[in-house]
Design an enzyme around this catalytic site. Sequence first.
Site, PDB file in Angstrom:
ATOM      1  N   HIS A  95       0.883  -1.447   0.058  1.00 21.14           N
ATOM      2  CA  HIS A  95      -0.148  -0.001  -0.114  1.00 21.14           C
ATOM      3  C   HIS A  95       0.829   1.306  -0.070  1.00 21.14           C
ATOM      4  O   HIS A  95       0.361   2.254  -0.368  1.00 21.14           O
ATOM      5  CB  HIS A  95      -0.959  -0.012   1.131  1.00 21.14           C
ATOM      6  N   ASP A 143       0.362  -7.615   1.743  1.00 21.55           N
ATOM      7  CA  ASP A 143       0.657  -6.128   1.830  1.00 21.55           C
ATOM      8  C   ASP A 143       2.176  -6.122   1.865  1.00 21.55           C
ATOM      9  O   ASP A 143       2.721  -5.172   2.460  1.00 21.55           O
ATOM     10  CB  ASP A 143      -0.082  -5.486   3.039  1.00 21.55           C
ATOM     11  N   SER A 163       4.657   2.554   8.019  1.00 16.32           N
ATOM     12  CA  SER A 163       4.428   1.389   6.961  1.00 16.32           C
ATOM     13  C   SER A 163       5.730   0.934   6.023  1.00 16.32           C
ATOM     14  O   SER A 163       6.418   1.748   5.530  1.00 16.32           O
ATOM     15  CB  SER A 163       3.370   1.887   5.972  1.00 16.32           C
TER      16      SER A 163
END
Length: 377
Positions: free
Chosen positions: A102, A132, A211
């Site tokens: 993402h 992911d 992230s």
Amino acid sequence: MVNGAAYIGGGLAALAVAILVATFTLTAPVVGDAASVNVMPPSVDVTESVDLTLVEIFENTEASVVRLTVSRNATGEMDLNRNGVGSGIVFDKMGHIITNAHVVEDSLKTEVTFLDGLVYEAEIVGVDTHTDLAVVRVDTEPELLQPLTLANSSTLKVGQQVAAIGNPFGLSGSMSSGIVSQLNRLLPDEDTGFSIPDVIQTDAAINPGNSGGPLLNMRGELIGVNTAIQTNTGNFNGVGFAVPSQTVTKIIPTLILEGKYDHPWIGVSGLDINPRLAKILNLTESRGFLIIDVIEDSPASRAGLIGSNTTVIHEGDEVLVGGDILIRVDDIDVRKISDILIHLQRSKAVGDELAVQLLRDGNLIEETLILDKRPGE
């Protein structure tokens, strides 16, 4: 809290999980030169390793964590570019860097900034939205690249101390610490309709910008890639999630070589057996997975698995019953859907056989499935 129907190979669930960078449509991956790629992750003799202080962990690993700046095209009156900031982990001396899918989704341009401030434009090598995970690559001198060592996340215990490094809110090279709060979590993804299994839960502070950064054990080894938080505000509330290093070791080499990863799939949806369902179904134990639907032309349908076909009224509610109840896959007892998904993630690939044991009308049935890849892959 995961509830409702769940797909084998993924779950449909209601969980307030915020992905730390906004979700965008993926660009096509650019596959690197497979012949020149060393896909073996770094390793370490853990018998000679000792726990480090947080100061030592940071000093030993900060050069292995990079900042990713992603430019995206914004739709709107002014049609300006939107920039996102995430983190990345140096994987090898070939310039491969691990991050979250993402983080790089819908990227027009991805730049990687190293500890010394040098900035390189990166190419997207491979993306796997189902875990992911993504890999980008920069063309730079090997001396600049300091790969992190991968630990075996299957040895983790709840309560172990951990540390996270990343770029929360764009603040480069930030460190936080905490513990492993729980293991084997199931992280639903409403965009794919599947779930990420076997996820590590931690209370180490993780915020937007973290992230793709590392979750580290106290030897400074990679045990997970920070991915998401559970929140109602968009900011950290004490519950963070990381994709375990076991998954990284399995997925990343294939992403480097092929640009994608095909996940095995059974093709059923259903419900975990809870005490209420066990009572309705006259079961002695509240464990197993009740099949509600069998997807047409799936491994499950070809093996003859049966979905629920009868409705009963229980305490004023309609409840579907009559479907097969999965109680064992290979040598794994099934308490709930996550047991199946973790087994598929850790041990199975497309084309493998999967032995299943199930209850059908009170009788024990054994079948063998040949796993397909998930639809759409």
